[in-house]
Design a protein around this motif. Structure first.
Motif, mmCIF file in Angstrom:
data_model
loop_
_atom_site.group_PDB
_atom_site.id
_atom_site.type_symbol
_atom_site.label_atom_id
_atom_site.label_comp_id
_atom_site.label_asym_id
_atom_site.label_seq_id
_atom_site.Cartn_x
_atom_site.Cartn_y
_atom_site.Cartn_z
ATOM 1 N N ARG A 17 0.928 -1.398 -0.015
ATOM 2 C CA ARG A 17 0.039 -0.007 -0.040
ATOM 3 C C ARG A 17 1.066 1.356 -0.326
ATOM 4 N N ALA A 18 1.439 1.533 0.902
ATOM 5 C CA ALA A 18 2.512 2.783 0.688
ATOM 6 C C ALA A 18 3.427 2.725 -0.237
ATOM 7 N N PRO A 19 4.522 1.881 -0.153
ATOM 8 C CA PRO A 19 5.450 2.119 -1.332
ATOM 9 C C PRO A 19 4.334 2.230 -3.055
ATOM 10 N N PHE A 20 3.409 1.737 -2.957
ATOM 11 C CA PHE A 20 3.142 1.654 -4.270
ATOM 12 C C PHE A 20 2.012 3.647 -4.048
ATOM 13 N N ALA A 21 2.225 3.459 -3.424
ATOM 14 C CA ALA A 21 1.454 5.689 -2.621
ATOM 15 C C ALA A 21 2.395 6.417 -3.336
ATOM 16 N N ASP A 22 3.107 6.415 -3.105
ATOM 17 C CA ASP A 22 4.788 6.350 -2.514
ATOM 18 C C ASP A 22 5.256 6.251 -4.803
ATOM 19 N N GLU A 23 5.441 5.326 -5.474
ATOM 20 C CA GLU A 23 6.212 5.186 -6.402
ATOM 21 C C GLU A 23 4.648 5.827 -7.492
ATOM 22 N N CYS A 24 3.546 5.501 -6.957
ATOM 23 C CA CYS A 24 2.811 6.468 -7.681
ATOM 24 C C CYS A 24 2.891 8.189 -8.053
ATOM 25 N N ARG A 25 2.793 8.415 -6.403
ATOM 26 C CA ARG A 25 3.099 10.096 -6.357
ATOM 27 C C ARG A 25 4.292 10.555 -6.985
ATOM 28 N N GLN A 26 5.688 9.518 -6.943
ATOM 29 C CA GLN A 26 7.012 10.321 -7.808
ATOM 30 C C GLN A 26 6.480 9.840 -9.561
ATOM 31 N N ALA A 27 5.713 9.028 -10.193
ATOM 32 C CA ALA A 27 5.494 8.695 -11.597
ATOM 33 C C ALA A 27 5.006 10.478 -11.771
ATOM 34 N N ARG A 28 3.964 10.207 -11.305
ATOM 35 C CA ARG A 28 3.393 12.142 -11.661
ATOM 36 C C ARG A 28 3.427 12.875 -11.518
ATOM 37 N N ASP A 29 4.000 13.158 -10.328
ATOM 38 C CA ASP A 29 5.315 14.333 -10.310
ATOM 39 C C ASP A 29 6.320 13.901 -11.661
ATOM 40 N N ALA A 30 6.781 12.923 -12.178
ATOM 41 C CA ALA A 30 7.906 13.110 -12.532
ATOM 42 C C ALA A 30 7.125 13.347 -14.362
ATOM 43 N N LEU A 31 5.636 12.992 -14.277
ATOM 44 C CA LEU A 31 5.066 13.928 -15.899
ATOM 45 C C LEU A 31 4.873 15.072 -15.881
ATOM 46 N N LEU A 32 4.446 15.499 -14.340
ATOM 47 C CA LEU A 32 4.326 16.638 -14.659
ATOM 48 C C LEU A 32 5.397 18.292 -14.721
ATOM 49 N N ALA A 33 6.215 16.855 -14.442
ATOM 50 C CA ALA A 33 8.004 17.655 -14.874
ATOM 51 C C ALA A 33 7.815 17.700 -16.164
ATOM 52 N N ASP A 34 7.715 17.093 -16.788
ATOM 53 C CA ASP A 34 7.984 16.893 -18.037
ATOM 54 C C ASP A 34 6.673 17.895 -19.151
ATOM 55 N N LEU A 35 6.257 17.873 -18.396
ATOM 56 C CA LEU A 35 4.826 18.463 -18.880
ATOM 57 C C LEU A 35 5.482 20.045 -19.182
ATOM 58 N N LYS A 36 5.944 20.732 -17.968
ATOM 59 C CA LYS A 36 6.361 21.911 -18.159
ATOM 60 C C LYS A 36 7.701 21.936 -19.005
ATOM 61 N N GLN A 37 7.822 21.125 -19.543
ATOM 62 C CA GLN A 37 9.102 22.051 -20.752
ATOM 63 C C GLN A 37 9.311 20.544 -21.362
ATOM 64 N N PRO A 38 8.280 20.635 -22.535
ATOM 65 C CA PRO A 38 8.130 19.385 -23.232
ATOM 66 C C PRO A 38 8.443 18.899 -23.738
ATOM 67 N N GLY A 39 9.804 20.557 -24.514
ATOM 68 C CA GLY A 39 10.822 20.302 -25.846
ATOM 69 C C GLY A 39 11.972 19.277 -25.446
ATOM 70 N N LEU A 40 12.116 19.300 -23.514
ATOM 71 C CA LEU A 40 13.417 18.840 -23.460
ATOM 72 C C LEU A 40 12.769 17.384 -23.054
ATOM 73 N N ALA A 41 11.582 17.338 -22.638
ATOM 74 C CA ALA A 41 10.758 15.811 -23.296
ATOM 75 C C ALA A 41 11.485 15.016 -23.907
ATOM 76 N N GLN A 42 10.266 15.488 -24.821
ATOM 77 C CA GLN A 42 10.486 14.988 -26.192
ATOM 78 C C GLN A 42 12.783 14.659 -27.163
ATOM 79 N N GLN A 43 12.786 15.461 -26.628
ATOM 80 C CA GLN A 43 14.823 15.328 -27.214
ATOM 81 C C GLN A 43 14.935 13.803 -25.988
ATOM 82 N N ARG A 44 14.582 13.713 -24.604
ATOM 83 C CA ARG A 44 15.321 12.913 -23.764
ATOM 84 C C ARG A 44 14.856 11.723 -24.854
ATOM 85 N N VAL A 45 13.303 11.469 -25.011
ATOM 86 C CA VAL A 45 12.763 10.319 -25.585
ATOM 87 C C VAL A 45 13.740 9.884 -26.544
ATOM 88 N N LEU A 46 13.696 11.290 -28.083
ATOM 89 C CA LEU A 46 14.076 11.019 -28.798
ATOM 90 C C LEU A 46 15.527 10.334 -28.830
#
Length: 236
Positions: A17-46
Protein backbone atom coordinates in the motif's frame (compact mmCIF):
# COMPACT_ATOMS: atom_id res chain seq x y z
CA UNK A 1 -11.87 -11.28 18.47
CA UNK A 2 -10.84 -12.80 15.12
CA UNK A 3 -7.50 -14.59 15.51
CA UNK A 4 -7.48 -16.30 12.12
CA UNK A 5 -4.29 -15.75 10.08
CA UNK A 6 -4.25 -12.89 7.59
CA UNK A 7 -4.69 -14.24 4.01
CA UNK A 8 -1.64 -13.91 1.78
CA UNK A 9 -3.38 -11.50 -0.57
CA UNK A 10 -4.31 -9.14 2.28
CA UNK A 11 -0.75 -9.24 3.63
CA UNK A 12 0.48 -8.32 0.17
CA UNK A 13 -2.04 -5.47 0.05
CA UNK A 14 -0.84 -4.02 3.36
CA UNK A 15 2.84 -4.45 2.43
CA UNK A 16 2.41 -2.78 -0.96
CA UNK A 17 0.00 0.00 0.00
CA UNK A 18 2.50 2.68 1.10
CA UNK A 19 5.28 1.87 -1.43
CA UNK A 20 2.74 1.76 -4.26
CA UNK A 21 1.31 5.15 -3.30
CA UNK A 22 4.83 6.63 -3.16
CA UNK A 23 5.81 5.15 -6.52
CA UNK A 24 2.65 6.49 -8.16
CA UNK A 25 3.17 9.92 -6.64
CA UNK A 26 6.75 10.05 -7.90
CA UNK A 27 5.71 8.95 -11.39
CA UNK A 28 2.99 11.60 -11.48
CA UNK A 29 5.45 14.28 -10.33
CA UNK A 30 7.88 13.23 -13.07
CA UNK A 31 5.13 13.44 -15.69
CA UNK A 32 4.05 16.90 -14.52
CA UNK A 33 7.69 18.04 -14.61
CA UNK A 34 7.95 16.85 -18.23
CA UNK A 35 4.75 18.69 -19.12
CA UNK A 36 6.34 21.93 -17.91
CA UNK A 37 9.28 21.39 -20.27
CA UNK A 38 7.88 19.35 -23.18
CA UNK A 39 10.74 20.23 -25.49
CA UNK A 40 13.31 18.70 -23.15
CA UNK A 41 11.10 15.64 -22.66
CA UNK A 42 10.84 15.16 -26.43
CA UNK A 43 14.60 15.42 -26.83
CA UNK A 44 15.20 12.89 -24.06
CA UNK A 45 12.74 10.39 -25.52
CA UNK A 46 14.12 10.84 -29.04
CA UNK A 47 17.67 10.28 -27.79
CA UNK A 48 16.51 7.19 -25.93
CA UNK A 49 14.73 5.75 -28.99
CA UNK A 50 17.80 6.33 -31.14
CA UNK A 51 20.14 4.83 -28.56
CA UNK A 52 17.98 1.72 -28.21
CA UNK A 53 17.38 1.30 -31.95
CA UNK A 54 20.48 2.42 -33.86
CA UNK A 55 22.21 -0.95 -33.46
CA UNK A 56 19.19 -3.00 -34.55
CA UNK A 57 19.12 -4.96 -37.80
CA UNK A 58 16.17 -2.91 -39.11
CA UNK A 59 17.96 0.41 -38.65
CA UNK A 60 21.38 -0.72 -39.88
CA UNK A 61 20.05 -2.37 -43.03
CA UNK A 62 18.17 0.80 -44.01
CA UNK A 63 20.82 3.31 -42.99
CA UNK A 64 18.70 4.80 -40.23
CA UNK A 65 21.61 4.39 -37.81
CA UNK A 66 23.12 7.54 -39.32
CA UNK A 67 20.70 9.41 -37.08
CA UNK A 68 22.86 8.45 -34.09
CA UNK A 69 25.43 11.04 -35.16
CA UNK A 70 22.84 13.74 -35.84
CA UNK A 71 19.46 13.49 -34.10
CA UNK A 72 18.06 16.36 -36.17
CA UNK A 73 17.98 14.03 -39.22
CA UNK A 74 15.41 11.72 -37.60
CA UNK A 75 12.38 12.98 -39.53
CA UNK A 76 14.18 13.17 -42.87
CA UNK A 77 15.72 9.70 -42.62
CA UNK A 78 12.96 7.63 -41.02
CA UNK A 79 9.78 7.37 -43.12
CA UNK A 80 6.27 7.07 -41.74
CA UNK A 81 5.39 3.36 -41.99
CA UNK A 82 2.29 1.20 -41.56
CA UNK A 83 2.11 -2.03 -39.62
CA UNK A 84 2.17 -3.98 -42.89
CA UNK A 85 5.56 -2.45 -43.72
CA UNK A 86 7.03 -3.97 -40.55
CA UNK A 87 5.60 -7.49 -41.00
CA UNK A 88 8.73 -9.05 -42.59
CA UNK A 89 10.93 -7.75 -39.77
CA UNK A 90 8.35 -8.74 -37.17
CA UNK A 91 8.51 -12.29 -38.54
CA UNK A 92 12.29 -12.20 -38.14
CA UNK A 93 11.92 -10.78 -34.64
CA UNK A 94 9.63 -13.63 -33.57
CA UNK A 95 12.59 -15.97 -34.01
CA UNK A 96 15.41 -13.82 -32.63
CA UNK A 97 13.27 -12.34 -29.79
CA UNK A 98 15.25 -9.11 -29.95
CA UNK A 99 17.79 -7.28 -32.08
CA UNK A 100 15.80 -6.86 -35.28
CA UNK A 101 13.52 -3.90 -34.56
CA UNK A 102 15.19 -2.80 -31.34
CA UNK A 103 18.11 -3.83 -29.16
CA UNK A 104 15.94 -4.63 -26.15
CA UNK A 105 14.70 -8.22 -25.67
CA UNK A 106 11.09 -8.96 -26.63
CA UNK A 107 9.20 -10.19 -23.57
CA UNK A 108 5.71 -10.48 -25.03
CA UNK A 109 3.85 -9.97 -28.26
CA UNK A 110 0.91 -7.66 -27.74
CA UNK A 111 -2.24 -8.86 -29.45
CA UNK A 112 -4.72 -6.45 -31.01
CA UNK A 113 -8.42 -7.26 -31.04
CA UNK A 114 -8.34 -8.35 -34.68
CA UNK A 115 -11.34 -6.23 -35.68
CA UNK A 116 -9.62 -5.29 -38.95
CA UNK A 117 -8.33 -8.77 -39.70
CA UNK A 118 -5.76 -11.10 -38.16
CA UNK A 119 -4.63 -9.93 -34.67
CA UNK A 120 -1.38 -8.02 -34.95
CA UNK A 121 1.89 -8.80 -33.17
CA UNK A 122 3.36 -5.72 -31.51
CA UNK A 123 6.73 -6.30 -29.78
CA UNK A 124 6.74 -5.59 -26.06
CA UNK A 125 10.32 -5.04 -24.93
CA UNK A 126 11.96 -4.92 -21.53
CA UNK A 127 13.15 -1.35 -22.12
CA UNK A 128 9.66 -0.14 -23.06
CA UNK A 129 8.18 -1.87 -20.03
CA UNK A 130 10.55 -0.31 -17.51
CA UNK A 131 11.04 3.10 -19.12
CA UNK A 132 7.57 3.93 -20.41
CA UNK A 133 4.77 1.43 -19.74
CA UNK A 134 5.04 1.00 -15.97
CA UNK A 135 5.86 4.68 -15.22
CA UNK A 136 2.83 5.72 -17.30
CA UNK A 137 0.54 3.35 -15.40
CA UNK A 138 1.88 4.60 -12.08
CA UNK A 139 1.44 8.23 -13.14
CA UNK A 140 -2.18 7.48 -14.03
CA UNK A 141 -2.86 5.89 -10.66
CA UNK A 142 -0.96 8.72 -9.01
CA UNK A 143 -3.58 11.08 -10.42
CA UNK A 144 -6.39 8.85 -9.20
CA UNK A 145 -4.90 8.75 -5.71
CA UNK A 146 -4.29 12.48 -5.68
CA UNK A 147 -8.01 13.09 -6.02
CA UNK A 148 -9.34 9.92 -4.40
CA UNK A 149 -6.94 8.65 -1.71
CA UNK A 150 -9.75 6.47 -0.39
CA UNK A 151 -8.90 4.03 -3.20
CA UNK A 152 -6.31 2.61 -0.79
CA UNK A 153 -8.49 2.83 2.32
CA UNK A 154 -8.79 -0.95 2.70
CA UNK A 155 -8.27 -4.13 0.64
CA UNK A 156 -11.80 -4.00 -0.78
CA UNK A 157 -11.81 -0.33 -1.76
CA UNK A 158 -10.62 -0.67 -5.37
CA UNK A 159 -12.00 -2.55 -8.36
CA UNK A 160 -9.38 -2.36 -11.11
CA UNK A 161 -11.05 -2.96 -14.48
CA UNK A 162 -8.17 -1.57 -16.55
CA UNK A 163 -5.83 -4.52 -16.18
CA UNK A 164 -6.25 -8.27 -15.85
CA UNK A 165 -4.22 -11.35 -14.98
CA UNK A 166 -5.04 -14.12 -17.42
CA UNK A 167 -3.18 -17.30 -18.28
CA UNK A 168 -1.68 -17.10 -21.76
CA UNK A 169 -2.45 -19.89 -24.23
CA UNK A 170 -1.29 -18.25 -27.46
CA UNK A 171 2.47 -18.20 -28.10
CA UNK A 172 4.75 -17.06 -30.91
CA UNK A 173 7.86 -19.25 -30.89
CA UNK A 174 7.63 -19.56 -27.11
CA UNK A 175 6.77 -15.92 -26.36
CA UNK A 176 3.29 -15.06 -25.10
CA UNK A 177 0.89 -13.33 -27.52
CA UNK A 178 -1.52 -11.44 -25.29
CA UNK A 179 -3.54 -8.28 -24.75
CA UNK A 180 -1.74 -5.16 -23.54
CA UNK A 181 -4.06 -5.10 -20.51
CA UNK A 182 -2.90 -8.55 -19.35
CA UNK A 183 -0.36 -8.17 -16.55
CA UNK A 184 0.33 -11.89 -16.21
CA UNK A 185 2.86 -13.25 -15.65
CA UNK A 186 5.04 -10.63 -13.97
CA UNK A 187 8.28 -9.99 -15.83
CA UNK A 188 10.33 -9.00 -12.78
CA UNK A 189 10.07 -7.14 -9.47
CA UNK A 190 9.68 -3.82 -11.32
CA UNK A 191 6.64 -4.97 -13.28
CA UNK A 192 3.10 -3.81 -12.41
CA UNK A 193 2.47 -4.75 -8.80
CA UNK A 194 -0.44 -2.86 -7.21
CA UNK A 195 -1.65 -3.76 -3.70
CA UNK A 196 -4.50 -5.83 -5.18
CA UNK A 197 -2.21 -7.90 -7.46
CA UNK A 198 -2.68 -11.04 -5.35
CA UNK A 199 -6.37 -10.46 -4.62
CA UNK A 200 -8.74 -13.37 -5.38
CA UNK A 201 -10.75 -11.28 -7.84
CA UNK A 202 -7.66 -10.24 -9.78
CA UNK A 203 -5.78 -13.52 -10.24
CA UNK A 204 -5.80 -15.88 -13.24
CA UNK A 205 -8.21 -18.27 -11.49
CA UNK A 206 -11.20 -16.03 -12.30
CA UNK A 207 -13.51 -16.80 -15.27
CA UNK A 208 -11.84 -15.96 -18.58
CA UNK A 209 -14.86 -14.36 -20.29
CA UNK A 210 -15.39 -10.63 -19.81
CA UNK A 211 -18.91 -11.08 -18.41
CA UNK A 212 -17.82 -13.90 -16.09
CA UNK A 213 -14.80 -11.98 -14.88
CA UNK A 214 -16.80 -8.83 -14.10
CA UNK A 215 -19.50 -10.80 -12.32
CA UNK A 216 -16.88 -12.66 -10.26
CA UNK A 217 -15.23 -9.38 -9.24
CA UNK A 218 -18.46 -7.68 -8.29
CA UNK A 219 -19.65 -10.65 -6.22
CA UNK A 220 -16.34 -10.74 -4.37
CA UNK A 221 -16.28 -7.02 -3.62
CA UNK A 222 -19.83 -5.65 -3.28
CA UNK A 223 -20.79 -7.45 -0.08
CA UNK A 224 -17.43 -6.63 1.53
CA UNK A 225 -17.66 -2.98 0.55
CA UNK A 226 -21.15 -2.73 2.01
CA UNK A 227 -20.04 -4.45 5.22
CA UNK A 228 -17.00 -2.18 5.55
CA UNK A 229 -19.12 0.90 4.93
CA UNK A 230 -21.65 -0.11 7.59
CA UNK A 231 -18.88 -0.69 10.12
CA UNK A 232 -17.32 2.71 9.40
CA UNK A 233 -20.62 4.63 9.61
CA UNK A 234 -21.12 6.23 13.05
CA UNK A 235 -24.29 5.39 14.93
CA UNK A 236 -27.00 8.05 15.17
Amino acid sequence: MDTSPIPHWQKHWHDRRAPFADECRQARDALLADLKQPGLAQQRVLADVIDMSAGSVHWRERGYDAVAADHSRFRSLLPVMRYEDFVPDIERETRTKGGVLTCSPVLRWLKTSGTTGVPKRVPYTLHWLLTYRIPAMKAMWGTYLEHHPELLAHPYATLDTQTVREDVFDFVHGIGHQAVSNRHPQINSLDWNPPWYESPWFGPEVPNTHEGRMYHRMRHLVDRICTTSRRSTPAH
